[in-house]
Design a protein around this motif. Structure first.
Motif, PDB file in Angstrom:
ATOM      1  N   PHE A   1     -11.209  -2.133   7.429  1.00 24.83           N
ATOM      2  CA  PHE A   1     -11.118  -0.920   8.244  1.00 24.83           C
ATOM      3  C   PHE A   1     -12.060  -1.056   9.420  1.00 24.83           C
ATOM      4  CE2 PHE A   1     -12.639   3.313   9.420  1.00 24.83           C
ATOM      5  CZ  PHE A   1     -11.435   3.939   9.682  1.00 24.83           C
TER       6      PHE A   1
ATOM      7  N   SER B   1      -4.623   7.786  -3.049  1.00 24.81           N
ATOM      8  CA  SER B   1      -4.007   6.624  -2.419  1.00 24.81           C
ATOM      9  C   SER B   1      -4.126   5.488  -3.429  1.00 24.81           C
ATOM     10  CB  SER B   1      -4.730   6.281  -1.117  1.00 24.81           C
ATOM     11  OG  SER B   1      -6.090   6.073  -1.323  1.00 24.81           O
TER      12      SER B   1
ATOM     13  N   LEU C   1       0.843  -1.180   0.000  1.00 22.71           N
ATOM     14  CA  LEU C   1       0.000   0.000   0.000  1.00 22.71           C
ATOM     15  C   LEU C   1       0.881   1.232   0.000  1.00 22.71           C
ATOM     16  CD1 LEU C   1      -2.891   1.227   0.430  1.00 22.71           C
ATOM     17  CD2 LEU C   1      -2.422   1.087   2.863  1.00 22.71           C
TER      18      LEU C   1
ATOM     19  N   ARG D   1      -9.557  -6.382  -0.281  1.00 25.32           N
ATOM     20  CA  ARG D   1      -8.145  -6.103  -0.048  1.00 25.32           C
ATOM     21  C   ARG D   1      -7.852  -5.357   1.241  1.00 25.32           C
ATOM     22  NH1 ARG D   1      -9.257  -6.978  -4.905  1.00 25.32           N
ATOM     23  NH2 ARG D   1      -7.773  -7.742  -6.405  1.00 25.32           N
ATOM     24  N   ILE D   2      -8.828  -4.589   1.726  1.00 26.58           N
ATOM     25  CA  ILE D   2      -8.586  -3.723   2.877  1.00 26.58           C
ATOM     26  C   ILE D   2      -9.716  -3.878   3.882  1.00 26.58           C
ATOM     27  CG2 ILE D   2      -8.370  -1.338   3.655  1.00 26.58           C
ATOM     28  CD1 ILE D   2      -7.256  -0.631   0.930  1.00 26.58           C
TER      29      ILE D   2
ATOM     30  N   LEU E   1      -6.925   5.916   3.125  1.00 26.06           N
ATOM     31  CA  LEU E   1      -6.140   4.753   2.703  1.00 26.06           C
ATOM     32  C   LEU E   1      -7.021   3.541   2.438  1.00 26.06           C
ATOM     33  CD1 LEU E   1      -3.032   4.916   5.051  1.00 26.06           C
ATOM     34  CD2 LEU E   1      -3.131   5.445   2.616  1.00 26.06           C
ATOM     35  N   SER E   2      -8.122   3.442   3.170  1.00 22.61           N
ATOM     36  CA  SER E   2      -9.013   2.289   2.993  1.00 22.61           C
ATOM     37  C   SER E   2     -10.046   2.510   1.898  1.00 22.61           C
ATOM     38  CB  SER E   2      -9.725   1.968   4.306  1.00 22.61           C
ATOM     39  OG  SER E   2     -10.627   3.002   4.644  1.00 22.61           O
TER      40      SER E   2
ATOM     41  N   LEU F   1      -7.416   3.151  -5.836  1.00 21.32           N
ATOM     42  CA  LEU F   1      -8.608   2.797  -5.068  1.00 21.32           C
ATOM     43  C   LEU F   1      -9.886   3.374  -5.659  1.00 21.32           C
ATOM     44  CD1 LEU F   1      -7.471   3.118  -1.362  1.00 21.32           C
ATOM     45  CD2 LEU F   1      -8.093   1.052  -2.582  1.00 21.32           C
TER      46      LEU F   1
ATOM     47  N   LEU G   1      -6.565   7.162   7.695  1.00 22.13           N
ATOM     48  CA  LEU G   1      -6.887   5.741   7.556  1.00 22.13           C
ATOM     49  C   LEU G   1      -8.109   5.529   6.673  1.00 22.13           C
ATOM     50  CD1 LEU G   1      -6.194   4.554  11.206  1.00 22.13           C
ATOM     51  CD2 LEU G   1      -4.761   4.193   9.180  1.00 22.13           C
TER      52      LEU G   1
ATOM     53  N   LEU H   1      -3.087   1.125  -4.414  1.00 18.70           N
ATOM     54  CA  LEU H   1      -2.574  -0.190  -4.084  1.00 18.70           C
ATOM     55  C   LEU H   1      -1.695  -0.665  -5.219  1.00 18.70           C
ATOM     56  CD1 LEU H   1      -5.866  -1.949  -3.001  1.00 18.70           C
ATOM     57  CD2 LEU H   1      -3.987  -1.323  -1.515  1.00 18.70           C
TER      58      LEU H   1
ATOM     59  N   CYS I   1       0.730   5.758  -0.643  1.00 19.25           N
ATOM     60  CA  CYS I   1       0.076   6.994  -1.061  1.00 19.25           C
ATOM     61  C   CYS I   1       1.138   8.087  -1.080  1.00 19.25           C
ATOM     62  CB  CYS I   1      -1.088   7.360  -0.147  1.00 19.25           C
ATOM     63  SG  CYS I   1      -0.605   7.993   1.453  1.00 19.25           S
TER      64      CYS I   1
ATOM     65  N   ILE J   1     -12.425  -3.252  -3.177  1.00 13.67           N
ATOM     66  CA  ILE J   1     -11.668  -2.619  -2.089  1.00 13.67           C
ATOM     67  C   ILE J   1     -11.808  -3.459  -0.822  1.00 13.67           C
ATOM     68  CG2 ILE J   1     -11.488  -0.586  -0.603  1.00 13.67           C
ATOM     69  CD1 ILE J   1     -12.480   1.076  -3.031  1.00 13.67           C
TER      70      ILE J   1
END
Length: 167
Positions: free
Chosen positions: A99, A61, A3, A96-97, A48-49, A85, A45, A63, A5, A93
Motif C-alpha cells: 500500500f 475484507s 482479493l 501479500r499486499i 483492503l490492505s 486479513l 484502500l 484474501l 470484500c 499481510i
C-alpha cells in the motif's frame, strides 16, 4: 480470485464514509477507484490492505489464496481457502499486499538504495540476502532510477521520490 470484500463499512466518528462497499479482483484485473474528495477512496484502500479495520467484523475484507498455504482459513466447497486479513499477523499481510499512501515524506536521511531495500523486509526478515540486493537493482532499472541509488532521499524531486516509493 486474488482479493475480495463484501459489504465493507467504515465510519470516522459519526460520518459514514463507506457503506456496503464490495469488490472482487481476479488475476490480470486492472482496477481504478474513482470518486469525489472525501468519498472514502483512501479509506477503502486502507481497509483492503489491512491497515484499517472495517466497522463490522461480519463483513471483513479477505484474501482468497491457494489451499496449499498453511494459514488460518476457512475451506470453501471448491477446496480454496479464504484468509481473513484481521486474522493474519501484520508481516503476513505485508507479504501479500503493498500500500502506497497518497503522500509521504522521508522520516530520516537515507540513500535511495536503502529506502528501496526496506521494502524487502517483509519477505526477508531481519537480514537481507543477495536476492534482496538484486531485487532493489532490478526495480531501479525497471523504473529508470538507477542513477539515484546512492543519492540521499532528501535531495530528490517530488517525482523522483514517488518513483523510489513505488520501487
Amino acid at each position: 480470485m486474488i482479493l475480495s470484500c463484501l459489504k465493507l463499512c467504515a465510519s470516522y466518528g459519526t460520518k459514514q464514509v463507506l457503506k456496503n462497499a464490495s469488490l472482487e479482483v481476479k488475476p490480470g484485473d486492472f482496477i481504478c477507484v474513482c470518486g469525489a474528495n472525501g468519498s472514502g477512496k483512501s479509506t477503502f484502500l486502507k481497509l483492503l490492505s489491512g491497515l484499517e479495520r472495517g466497522k463490522s467484523k461480519k463483513s471483513p475484507s479477505f484474501l482468497q489464496i491457494d489451499s496449499a498455504e498453511k494459514m488460518p482459513s476457512l475451506t470453501e466447497d471448491d477446496g480454496s481457502r479464504t484468509v481473513f486479513l484481521q486474522d493474519l499477523p501484520r508481516r503476513e499481510i505485508a507479504r501479500r499486499i503493498a500500500f502506497l499512501p497518497q503522500s509521504e515524506f522521508p522520516a530520516w536521511d537515507t540513500t535511495v538504495f536503502d529506502m528501496i531495500l526496506t521494502g524487502r523486509f517483509a519477505p526477508s526478515g531481519t537480514s537481507y540476502t543477495a536476492e534482496d540486493y538484486s531485487r532493489v537493482k532490478e526495480a531501479a532499472r525497471f523504473l529508470e532510477i538507477t542513477p539515484l541509488l546512492e543519492r540521499s532521499v532528501f535531495t530528490l524531486s517530488g517525482g523522483e521520490f514517488q518513483k523510489c516509493r513505488i520501487a
